[in-house]
Design a protein around this motif. Structure first.
Motif, PDB file in Angstrom:
ATOM      1  N   ALA A  17       0.827  -1.272   0.059  1.00 31.97           N
ATOM      2  CA  ALA A  17       0.068   0.103   0.070  1.00 31.97           C
ATOM      3  C   ALA A  17       0.965   1.297  -0.161  1.00 31.97           C
ATOM      4  CB  ALA A  17      -0.998  -0.007   1.162  1.00 31.97           C
ATOM      5  N   HIS A  18       2.040   1.194   0.647  1.00 37.39           N
ATOM      6  CA  HIS A  18       2.655   2.308   0.742  1.00 37.39           C
ATOM      7  C   HIS A  18       3.488   2.616  -0.631  1.00 37.39           C
ATOM      8  CE1 HIS A  18       3.194   4.064   4.971  1.00 37.39           C
ATOM      9  NE2 HIS A  18       3.071   2.884   5.335  1.00 37.39           N
ATOM     10  N   GLY A  19       3.840   1.603  -1.397  1.00 34.52           N
ATOM     11  CA  GLY A  19       4.333   1.525  -2.543  1.00 34.52           C
ATOM     12  C   GLY A  19       3.445   2.268  -3.687  1.00 34.52           C
ATOM     13  N   VAL A  20       2.096   1.986  -3.626  1.00 39.28           N
ATOM     14  CA  VAL A  20       1.129   2.360  -4.310  1.00 39.28           C
ATOM     15  C   VAL A  20       1.175   4.169  -4.334  1.00 39.28           C
ATOM     16  CG1 VAL A  20      -1.207   2.852  -4.595  1.00 39.28           C
ATOM     17  CG2 VAL A  20      -0.271   0.533  -4.348  1.00 39.28           C
ATOM     18  N   TYR A  21       1.452   4.713  -3.108  1.00 35.75           N
ATOM     19  CA  TYR A  21       1.458   5.934  -2.951  1.00 35.75           C
ATOM     20  C   TYR A  21       2.675   6.652  -3.076  1.00 35.75           C
ATOM     21  CZ  TYR A  21      -3.652   4.937  -1.931  1.00 35.75           C
ATOM     22  OH  TYR A  21      -4.828   4.404  -1.918  1.00 35.75           O
ATOM     23  N   GLN A  22       3.896   5.970  -3.003  1.00 33.04           N
ATOM     24  CA  GLN A  22       5.148   6.639  -2.768  1.00 33.04           C
ATOM     25  C   GLN A  22       5.653   7.655  -3.748  1.00 33.04           C
ATOM     26  OE1 GLN A  22       8.202   3.524  -2.648  1.00 33.04           O
ATOM     27  NE2 GLN A  22       8.104   2.981  -4.713  1.00 33.04           N
ATOM     28  N   ASN A  23       5.093   7.342  -5.234  1.00 29.99           N
ATOM     29  CA  ASN A  23       5.500   8.423  -6.050  1.00 29.99           C
ATOM     30  C   ASN A  23       4.613   9.519  -6.526  1.00 29.99           C
ATOM     31  OD1 ASN A  23       7.985   6.974  -6.684  1.00 29.99           O
ATOM     32  ND2 ASN A  23       6.922   5.451  -7.911  1.00 29.99           N
ATOM     33  N   ARG A  24       3.517   9.591  -5.598  1.00 28.59           N
ATOM     34  CA  ARG A  24       2.777  10.649  -5.617  1.00 28.59           C
ATOM     35  C   ARG A  24       3.163  11.941  -5.129  1.00 28.59           C
ATOM     36  NH1 ARG A  24      -3.230   7.848  -5.707  1.00 28.59           N
ATOM     37  NH2 ARG A  24      -2.839   6.105  -7.400  1.00 28.59           N
ATOM     38  N   SER A  25       3.817  12.879  -5.679  1.00 29.02           N
ATOM     39  CA  SER A  25       4.547  13.956  -5.133  1.00 29.02           C
ATOM     40  C   SER A  25       3.626  14.980  -4.694  1.00 29.02           C
ATOM     41  CB  SER A  25       5.447  14.679  -5.888  1.00 29.02           C
ATOM     42  OG  SER A  25       4.933  15.064  -7.058  1.00 29.02           O
ATOM     43  N   ILE A  27       1.312  14.439  -2.620  1.00 27.97           N
ATOM     44  CA  ILE A  27       0.659  14.033  -1.253  1.00 27.97           C
ATOM     45  C   ILE A  27       1.464  14.299  -0.274  1.00 27.97           C
ATOM     46  CG2 ILE A  27      -0.582  12.068  -0.122  1.00 27.97           C
ATOM     47  CD1 ILE A  27      -1.670  10.912  -2.972  1.00 27.97           C
ATOM     48  N   SER A  28       1.096  14.947   0.806  1.00 27.96           N
ATOM     49  CA  SER A  28       1.973  14.840   2.093  1.00 27.96           C
ATOM     50  C   SER A  28       2.107  13.403   2.499  1.00 27.96           C
ATOM     51  CB  SER A  28       1.391  15.859   2.932  1.00 27.96           C
ATOM     52  OG  SER A  28       0.020  15.256   3.579  1.00 27.96           O
ATOM     53  N   LYS A  29       3.070  13.499   3.382  1.00 27.55           N
ATOM     54  CA  LYS A  29       3.546  12.355   4.211  1.00 27.55           C
ATOM     55  C   LYS A  29       2.451  11.745   4.925  1.00 27.55           C
ATOM     56  CE  LYS A  29       6.840  10.169   7.114  1.00 27.55           C
ATOM     57  NZ  LYS A  29       8.181  10.367   7.748  1.00 27.55           N
ATOM     58  N   ASP A  30       1.766  12.776   5.588  1.00 25.16           N
ATOM     59  CA  ASP A  30       0.617  12.476   6.517  1.00 25.16           C
ATOM     60  C   ASP A  30      -0.811  11.971   5.767  1.00 25.16           C
ATOM     61  OD1 ASP A  30       1.980  13.219   8.751  1.00 25.16           O
ATOM     62  OD2 ASP A  30       1.074  15.344   8.768  1.00 25.16           O
ATOM     63  N   GLU A  31      -1.004  12.716   4.643  1.00 28.00           N
ATOM     64  CA  GLU A  31      -2.103  12.292   3.643  1.00 28.00           C
ATOM     65  C   GLU A  31      -1.802  10.654   3.354  1.00 28.00           C
ATOM     66  OE1 GLU A  31      -5.617  12.237   1.623  1.00 28.00           O
ATOM     67  OE2 GLU A  31      -4.948  13.257   3.553  1.00 28.00           O
ATOM     68  N   ARG A  32      -0.448  10.520   2.847  1.00 24.53           N
ATOM     69  CA  ARG A  32       0.018   9.152   2.109  1.00 24.53           C
ATOM     70  C   ARG A  32      -0.328   8.086   3.162  1.00 24.53           C
ATOM     71  NH1 ARG A  32       5.167  10.268   1.087  1.00 24.53           N
ATOM     72  NH2 ARG A  32       4.500  11.327  -0.954  1.00 24.53           N
ATOM     73  N   GLU A  33       0.011   8.457   4.465  1.00 26.34           N
ATOM     74  CA  GLU A  33      -0.296   7.356   5.643  1.00 26.34           C
ATOM     75  C   GLU A  33      -1.606   7.195   5.754  1.00 26.34           C
ATOM     76  OE1 GLU A  33       0.388   4.490   8.086  1.00 26.34           O
ATOM     77  OE2 GLU A  33       2.031   5.447   7.080  1.00 26.34           O
ATOM     78  N   ARG A  34      -2.504   8.345   5.762  1.00 22.36           N
ATOM     79  CA  ARG A  34      -4.102   8.097   5.916  1.00 22.36           C
ATOM     80  C   ARG A  34      -4.499   7.307   4.693  1.00 22.36           C
ATOM     81  NH1 ARG A  34      -8.744   9.514   4.256  1.00 22.36           N
ATOM     82  NH2 ARG A  34      -8.107  10.786   2.562  1.00 22.36           N
TER      83      ARG A  34
END
Length: 56
Positions: A17-25, A27-34
């Motif tokens: 799931a982290h990998g899915v969102y890792q390249n979305r610049s 999105i903030s780190k907090d939003e990515r974790e959410r």
């Protein structure tokens, strides 16, 4: 394991799931974790055991 090929989301873990969102610049780190948490919560709904008809 034909079921898993039809529903690949059931096997996704936190690192995927982290990998899915890792390249979305944008999105903030907090939003990515959410988003990861929401994705894992949705997955847990699919994995939970539903009561049988006799238990209802």
């Amino acid at each position: 394991m034909q079921f898993n090929r039809q529903n690949p989301g059931l096997l996704q873990k936190r690192c995927y799931a982290h990998g899915v969102y890792q390249n979305r610049s944008r999105i903030s780190k907090d939003e990515r974790e959410r988003l990861v948490e929401v994705r894992l919560q949705r997955q847990s709904l699919l994995e939970r055991r539903l009561p049988t008809r006799t238990e209802v």
